[in-house]
Design an enzyme around this catalytic site. Structure first.
Site, PDB file in Angstrom:
ATOM      1  N   SER A 144      48.009 -26.210   0.613  1.00 24.26           N
ATOM      2  CA  SER A 144      48.048 -27.421   1.427  1.00 24.26           C
ATOM      3  C   SER A 144      46.636 -27.942   1.665  1.00 24.26           C
ATOM      4  O   SER A 144      45.730 -27.164   1.973  1.00 24.26           O
ATOM      5  CB  SER A 144      48.704 -27.131   2.776  1.00 24.26           C
ATOM      6  OG  SER A 144      50.008 -26.647   2.581  1.00 24.26           O
ATOM      7  N   GLU A 197      49.580 -17.114  18.495  1.00 23.29           N
ATOM      8  CA  GLU A 197      49.336 -18.479  18.031  1.00 23.29           C
ATOM      9  C   GLU A 197      50.606 -19.094  17.454  1.00 23.29           C
ATOM     10  O   GLU A 197      50.849 -20.287  17.597  1.00 23.29           O
ATOM     11  CB  GLU A 197      48.224 -18.483  16.989  1.00 23.29           C
ATOM     12  CG  GLU A 197      46.864 -18.567  17.627  1.00 23.29           C
ATOM     13  CD  GLU A 197      46.019 -17.340  17.365  1.00 23.29           C
ATOM     14  OE1 GLU A 197      46.239 -16.678  16.350  1.00 23.29           O
ATOM     15  OE2 GLU A 197      45.138 -17.059  18.190  1.00 23.29           O
ATOM     16  N   GLY A 247      44.091 -20.287   0.285  1.00 26.17           N
ATOM     17  CA  GLY A 247      44.470 -20.004  -1.109  1.00 26.17           C
ATOM     18  C   GLY A 247      45.063 -18.625  -1.252  1.00 26.17           C
ATOM     19  O   GLY A 247      44.367 -17.674  -1.604  1.00 26.17           O
ATOM     20  N   TYR A 248      46.327 -18.513  -0.953  1.00 29.55           N
ATOM     21  CA  TYR A 248      47.011 -17.223  -1.054  1.00 29.55           C
ATOM     22  C   TYR A 248      47.984 -17.224  -2.242  1.00 29.55           C
ATOM     23  O   TYR A 248      47.856 -16.457  -3.179  1.00 29.55           O
ATOM     24  CB  TYR A 248      47.805 -16.920   0.228  1.00 29.55           C
ATOM     25  CG  TYR A 248      46.981 -16.589   1.454  1.00 29.55           C
ATOM     26  CD1 TYR A 248      45.597 -16.751   1.484  1.00 29.55           C
ATOM     27  CD2 TYR A 248      47.596 -16.107   2.605  1.00 29.55           C
ATOM     28  CE1 TYR A 248      44.849 -16.445   2.611  1.00 29.55           C
ATOM     29  CE2 TYR A 248      46.867 -15.788   3.750  1.00 29.55           C
ATOM     30  CZ  TYR A 248      45.489 -15.960   3.746  1.00 29.55           C
ATOM     31  OH  TYR A 248      44.783 -15.660   4.869  1.00 29.55           O
ATOM     32  N   SER A 249      48.987 -18.106  -2.194  1.00 25.32           N
ATOM     33  CA  SER A 249      50.074 -18.080  -3.185  1.00 25.32           C
ATOM     34  C   SER A 249      49.571 -18.414  -4.579  1.00 25.32           C
ATOM     35  O   SER A 249      48.657 -19.221  -4.754  1.00 25.32           O
ATOM     36  CB  SER A 249      51.162 -19.090  -2.805  1.00 25.32           C
ATOM     37  OG  SER A 249      51.590 -18.874  -1.500  1.00 25.32           O
ATOM     38  N   ASN A 291      62.431 -17.259   5.045  1.00 28.04           N
ATOM     39  CA  ASN A 291      63.268 -16.634   6.074  1.00 28.04           C
ATOM     40  C   ASN A 291      63.977 -15.376   5.562  1.00 28.04           C
ATOM     41  O   ASN A 291      64.319 -14.502   6.345  1.00 28.04           O
ATOM     42  CB  ASN A 291      64.267 -17.660   6.622  1.00 28.04           C
ATOM     43  CG  ASN A 291      63.570 -18.619   7.582  1.00 28.04           C
ATOM     44  OD1 ASN A 291      62.341 -18.664   7.628  1.00 28.04           O
ATOM     45  ND2 ASN A 291      64.341 -19.355   8.354  1.00 28.04           N
ATOM     46  N   GLU A 292      64.156 -15.291   4.248  1.00 29.85           N
ATOM     47  CA  GLU A 292      64.704 -14.038   3.699  1.00 29.85           C
ATOM     48  C   GLU A 292      63.690 -12.912   3.937  1.00 29.85           C
ATOM     49  O   GLU A 292      64.056 -11.801   4.344  1.00 29.85           O
ATOM     50  CB  GLU A 292      64.997 -14.173   2.200  1.00 29.85           C
ATOM     51  CG  GLU A 292      66.175 -15.083   1.857  1.00 29.85           C
ATOM     52  CD  GLU A 292      65.857 -16.572   1.991  1.00 29.85           C
ATOM     53  OE1 GLU A 292      64.675 -16.941   1.971  1.00 29.85           O
ATOM     54  OE2 GLU A 292      66.811 -17.366   2.131  1.00 29.85           O
TER      55      GLU A 292
HETATM   56  C1  LIG Z   1      55.220 -26.876   2.607  1.00 23.60           C
HETATM   57  C2  LIG Z   1      54.600 -25.645   2.060  1.00 23.60           C
HETATM   58  C3  LIG Z   1      53.249 -25.432   2.250  1.00 23.60           C
HETATM   59  C4  LIG Z   1      52.645 -24.299   1.747  1.00 23.60           C
HETATM   60  N1  LIG Z   1      51.309 -24.146   1.924  1.00 23.60           N
HETATM   61  C5  LIG Z   1      50.700 -23.061   1.417  1.00 23.60           C
HETATM   62  C6  LIG Z   1      49.282 -22.906   1.529  1.00 23.60           C
HETATM   63  O1  LIG Z   1      48.619 -23.749   2.126  1.00 23.60           O
HETATM   64  N2  LIG Z   1      48.711 -21.831   0.976  1.00 23.60           N
HETATM   65  C7  LIG Z   1      49.435 -20.870   0.336  1.00 23.60           C
HETATM   66  O2  LIG Z   1      48.851 -19.902  -0.107  1.00 23.60           O
HETATM   67  N3  LIG Z   1      50.774 -20.990   0.184  1.00 23.60           N
HETATM   68  C8  LIG Z   1      51.423 -22.060   0.711  1.00 23.60           C
HETATM   69  N4  LIG Z   1      52.785 -22.202   0.557  1.00 23.60           N
HETATM   70  C9  LIG Z   1      53.483 -21.228  -0.265  1.00 23.60           C
HETATM   71  C10 LIG Z   1      54.453 -20.317   0.468  1.00 23.60           C
HETATM   72  O3  LIG Z   1      53.770 -19.356   1.209  1.00 23.60           O
HETATM   73  C11 LIG Z   1      55.364 -19.710  -0.590  1.00 23.60           C
HETATM   74  O4  LIG Z   1      56.132 -20.746  -1.134  1.00 23.60           O
HETATM   75  C12 LIG Z   1      56.276 -18.655  -0.049  1.00 23.60           C
HETATM   76  O5  LIG Z   1      55.554 -17.524   0.345  1.00 23.60           O
HETATM   77  C13 LIG Z   1      57.358 -18.256  -1.059  1.00 23.60           C
HETATM   78  O6  LIG Z   1      56.853 -17.980  -2.308  1.00 23.60           O
HETATM   79  P1  LIG Z   1      57.516 -18.651  -3.627  1.00 23.60           P
HETATM   80  O7  LIG Z   1      57.573 -20.106  -3.374  1.00 23.60           O
HETATM   81  O8  LIG Z   1      56.772 -18.164  -4.796  1.00 23.60           O
HETATM   82  O9  LIG Z   1      58.981 -18.123  -3.680  1.00 23.60           O
HETATM   83  P2  LIG Z   1      59.525 -16.702  -4.276  1.00 23.60           P
HETATM   84  O10 LIG Z   1      58.737 -15.598  -3.671  1.00 23.60           O
HETATM   85  O11 LIG Z   1      59.581 -16.818  -5.754  1.00 23.60           O
HETATM   86  O12 LIG Z   1      60.953 -16.711  -3.672  1.00 23.60           O
HETATM   87  C14 LIG Z   1      62.080 -17.319  -4.292  1.00 23.60           C
HETATM   88  C15 LIG Z   1      63.322 -16.909  -3.532  1.00 23.60           C
HETATM   89  O13 LIG Z   1      63.483 -15.499  -3.602  1.00 23.60           O
HETATM   90  C16 LIG Z   1      63.539 -14.933  -2.311  1.00 23.60           C
HETATM   91  N5  LIG Z   1      62.897 -13.637  -2.312  1.00 23.60           N
HETATM   92  C17 LIG Z   1      61.739 -13.269  -2.912  1.00 23.60           C
HETATM   93  N6  LIG Z   1      61.466 -11.996  -2.653  1.00 23.60           N
HETATM   94  C18 LIG Z   1      62.451 -11.523  -1.876  1.00 23.60           C
HETATM   95  C19 LIG Z   1      62.732 -10.280  -1.264  1.00 23.60           C
HETATM   96  N7  LIG Z   1      61.924  -9.232  -1.382  1.00 23.60           N
HETATM   97  N8  LIG Z   1      63.840 -10.190  -0.514  1.00 23.60           N
HETATM   98  C20 LIG Z   1      64.663 -11.244  -0.377  1.00 23.60           C
HETATM   99  N9  LIG Z   1      64.465 -12.441  -0.916  1.00 23.60           N
HETATM  100  C21 LIG Z   1      63.373 -12.572  -1.657  1.00 23.60           C
HETATM  101  C22 LIG Z   1      62.809 -15.923  -1.427  1.00 23.60           C
HETATM  102  O14 LIG Z   1      63.192 -15.810  -0.071  1.00 23.60           O
HETATM  103  C23 LIG Z   1      63.239 -17.236  -2.013  1.00 23.60           C
HETATM  104  O15 LIG Z   1      64.504 -17.575  -1.550  1.00 23.60           O
HETATM  105  C24 LIG Z   1      53.410 -23.335   1.051  1.00 23.60           C
HETATM  106  C25 LIG Z   1      54.762 -23.554   0.868  1.00 23.60           C
HETATM  107  C26 LIG Z   1      55.366 -24.681   1.368  1.00 23.60           C
HETATM  108  C27 LIG Z   1      56.816 -24.887   1.148  1.00 23.60           C
END
Ligand SMILES: Cc1cc2nc3c(=O)[nH]c(=O)nc-3n(C[C@H](O)[C@H](O)[C@H](O)COP(=O)(O)OP(=O)(O)OC[C@H]3O[C@@H](n4cnc5c(N)ncnc54)[C@H](O)[C@@H]3O)c2cc1C
Lengths: 379, 396
Positions: free
Chosen positions: B161, B244, B127-129, B380-381
């Protein structure tokens, strides 16, 4: 025995230090404008350091190490974009002689090349730059106890400086032969091809009834000769890929430094994400190119059976990736990068030649498909 | 039970035989189009098979049933991919994210409490995001208030997830809102059966509903469930460690080779293009597939370099971002290109296969699924920012 990683590290440091002194941008620019096109003093030092004999077995007077070690030198020569006979003499001509079946012909010449007493090259591309056997544009035919060569080969590296040439030729019936030809032979003519990259000189070599003694064959004409050329092509691909990886690494380091130092809008340009991501893309490509050329050079120390695949994988990825690195370097440097004075164009041009000198990436992919797909599809 | 410490060649044969004996033939076909309950049941069963074999968590220390060397882990990953095993997806968070955190940042008592459960098949989630904290994870708002020897948690997580299946959650919370954002965070282990937790599934773009929203309403968590120091949770939750990540991407890359690109090459013998020609005879198709095949080897070369470095004790944390970018973008590009090659025939929905990797051979599904790899684990950004700043020393 290939070198340990500590010994490789040592070799790399020695090379970087020497080339850092003797192959500066200023020096390279002087050298490419000179008659010879390379620095004879530097070449002498390279020979004395044993670089030309790294991969030559001990019984033939070499160090008995491997291509993985030779690739370290090639990488450093790329970093410094050094003009030198290394590719033509130490990789191609030496590689051809090492792969020869007929030791009586190969060994004495090999000794000369390794010792720096003479230079050599290989003429195996067609005038149009193809390595397909059917396109070969030098022909051979029996002429008494000798053979006669007619036609021409293109894109021959350092031909004018070479004392001996390994020549690939095709008989009317399609049989391939590979032989050693003295550069002073009557009827042999060498003509410079004006190419964009100034650090490697390429030549058209024409043969007008050149007579070569039958004993000068490196192997039996036919499939063995073709296999030898195939191995040489792989050597060329891996050598140019190592060179390109070196160029790309240097381009990355210089560009990252520039991005840290150049100030616009009151900030280093490297803090702008567009620039940062260009640099990150360069880093990804450099890491992948380095790992791939290293793996490829290590393959060359193993069984030749897998060499064509090695060439295909390497040529498909490394050349285009390293050219892209140089392209990004030019964009990040912008105005200064578009000047003749700056080195970005030197990197870009040499990387682009490296990418295609031993066949277009697309052609290598086609070969890979021809070799691998029947096997994979049947799995 | 496969054991560490023997000859690599024997281990290889051992894993190969194990796969032949245990991978259910035709599982790809049977599981295609399975609903969520069927998927979870299958994954639980498969996790059990792995647990009995010694292949569940080879990278763990010996005392916890692992102890395989890095070289052995490579052999295991290669053979599992080659043996076409279902992916151990349900337990991935526990085995690859939670356990390493426990080994590095937990007390002996905490390890003794939580690791046996993982070994016995408990499911964990991470539970991070949060809705307003994705890439900028440190701005998370879920609040934990200290009340004697317990915390009271309120807030919301998202994209979690396997939260519905999870027994436990490794949760990041804010314990000190007065501090700078990285400083006031703590890492808690939450019993997902606690009162006050509500989980709502979210369907993903490619169909399955593997991830969720998780709501915390006055959830009570004992203080002994905190990993690492209070307000020191940011350092605890570093994410997957480079070693890992290298091993799990190695397995994915081998899958991409055996079932991805080589699967496409096998299929292209039967595909017909518009003029009736066999796809694999078409020069453009051949070049494209050969290029993808070559690139799988390029990614593998980088992994080999990382593995060599790990064995030598060289720090590979920089390469961790590089390999994530390389693998995920190769996967993504490959799936896109193969989907494109299939033309309109590639648009038929034959049902999602959710328990395989990202290369099920249903290319359009795999293509949509592959975005998950570009986003999850740090987009990847963000990886490119990390490469620029940490590897190349570029200013923020
Ligand atoms: C299949 C899947 C499983 C997941 N499972 C988990 C899980 O189990 N637990 C959990 O905690 N999270 C989980 N996540 C969440 C995941 O870690 C986040 O979606 C991810 O970190 C991006 O956050 P966001 O979706 O809020 O996008 P945002 O942070 O809102 O990003 C939106 C866009 O802005 C870009 N962006 C944002 N900040 C910057 C910056 N500083 N520089 C350049 N570009 C930037 C991003 O690259 C992206 O293109 C999962 C995500 C997916 C897709």
């Amino acid at each position: 025995m290939t070198l340990s990683s500590a010994e490789q590290h040592e070799l790399r440091s020695t090379a970087r230090a020497l080339l850092g002194r003797a192959s500066t941008s200023k020096r390279v620019r002087e050298v490419v404008a000179s008659e010879a096109g390379f620095d004879a003093d530097l070449w002498k030092q390279m020979v004395e350091l044993g670089w030309t004999s790294i991969h030559v077995p001990e019984r033939l007077g070499g160090a008995g190490c491997g291509y993985a070690d030779l690739a370290v030198v090639l990488h450093e020569l790329g970093r410094a974009f050094t003009p030198s006979p290394f590719l033509a003499t130490a990789v191609l001509a030496t590689g051809a002689l090492l792969a020869a079946d007929h030791d009586e012909v190969a060994v004495p010449v090999l000794a000369e090349l390794v010792a720096g007493g003479s230079l050599g090259t290989v003429a195996f591309a067609s005038v149009g730059g193809s390595y397909e056997p059917a396109q070969r544009s030098v022909s051979w035919s029996p002429d008494g106890t000798a053979v006669q060569l007619n036609g021409a080969a293109g894109y021959v590296v350092d031909a004018a400086a070479s004392d001996v040439l390994v020549v690939a030729a095709r008989a009317v019936d399609g049989t391939t032969a590979v032989m050693l030809v003295d550069a002073t032979s009557a009827g042999l003519r060498v003509e410079r091809m004006q190419t964009i990259d100034l650090t490697q000189r390429l030549f058209n070599v024409s043969f007008d009834g050149v007579r070569v003694a039958a004993e000068q064959m490196l192997t039996e004409p036919g499939p063995r000769a073709e296999a030898l050329l195939d191995r040489l092509l792989t050597l060329g691909v891996v050598a140019t890929a190592s060179d390109a990886a070196g160029i790309a690494e240097q381009a990355l380091e210089s560009t990252a430094q520039y991005a840290r130092e150049r100030i616009q809008f009151g900030r280093p340009i490297g803090s702008f994400q567009a620039v940062k991501h260009h640099c990150a893309n360069m880093a990804v490509a450099v890491e992948a190119s380095r790992a791939t050329t290293k793996a490829a050079a290590t393959d060359l120390d193993g069984e030749p059976a897998g060499w064509r695949t090695t060439a295909g994988i390497t040529a498909s990825y490394v050349g285009p990736a390293c050219s892209e690195v140089c392209a990004l370097a030019m964009r990040v440097h912008a105005g200064i990068g578009f000047t003749w004075e700056h080195d970005t164009h030197m990197w870009m041009k040499r990387a682009k030649l490296d990418e295609v000198l031993f066949g277009r990436p697309a052609w290598h992919r086609r070969r890979l498909a021809d070799d691998m797909f029947p096997v994979l599809a049947a799995k | 039970m496969l054991e560490p410490g023997g000859a690599l060649a024997e281990l290889r044969v051992g894993v190969r035989h194990w796969c032949e004996a245990h991978v259910p033939p035709g599982w790809r076909h049977q599981q295609r189009g399975a609903d969520h309950a069927e998927l979870v049941e299958f994954l639980r069963w498969w996790g059990g098979e792995l647990r009995c074999s010694g292949l569940f968590a080879p990278h763990w220390p010996r005392e916890w049933g692992g102890g395989f060397s890095v070289e052995e882990q490579v052999v295991i990953a290669e053979e599992l991919a080659r043996g076409d095993v279902p992916r151990n997806a349900l337990f991935h968070v526990a085995v690859f994210n939670v356990a390493p955190t426990l080994f590095h940042n937990a007390t002996r008592e905490q390890r003794d409490r939580f690791l046996p459960g993982i070994r016995d098949g408990e499911v964990w989630c991470q539970g991070y995001s949060e809705p307003d904290a994705g890439s900028d994870l440190a701005s998370l708002q879920t609040r934990a208030v200290r009340d004697g020897d317990r915390y009271i948690v309120n807030g919301q997580k998202v994209w979690t997830s396997w939260a519905r299946e999870a027994d436990w959650c490794m949760l990041l919370v804010r314990t000190d809102p007065s501090e700078a954002k990285h400083q006031g965070i703590s890492c808690l282990v939450v019993d997902m059966h606690s009162p006050g937790i509500a989980v709502r599934p979210i369907q993903q773009a490619w169909g399955p509903a593997d991830f969720n929203e998780v709501f915390f309403d006055n959830v009570v968590i004992p203080v002994e469930n905190r990993l690492g120091p209070e307000h020191g949770g940011w350092g605890v939750a570093q994410g997957t460690l480079a070693a890992e990540r290298a091993i799990s991407i190695l397995e994915m890359t081998e899958r991409l080779r055996h079932h991805g690109i080589e699967g496409a090459i096998r299929e292209a013998v039967a595909w017909r293009l518009e003029r009736g020609e066999v796809a694999l005879d078409d020069p453009a198709v051949r070049e494209l597939l050969a290029e993808c095949w070559a690139e799988v080897h390029v990614v593998r070369n980088v992994l080999n370099q990382m593995i060599d470095d790990i064995i030598l004790g060289v720090d590979v944390s920089g390469s961790s971002s590089v390999i994530k970018v390389l693998y995920s973008e190769l996967l993504h590009r490959m799936m896109l290109r193969i989907t494109d090659l299939r033309g309109v025939a590639g648009q038929i929905d034959a049902g999602v296969l959710a328990c395989a990797g990202w290369e099920t051979g249903f290319w359009m599904n795999d293509f949509i699924h592959s975005f998950g790899w570009l986003i999850g684990g740090g987009t990847n950004e963000i990886q490119r920012n990390v490469i620029g700043e940490r590897m190349l020393g570029l200013p923020r």
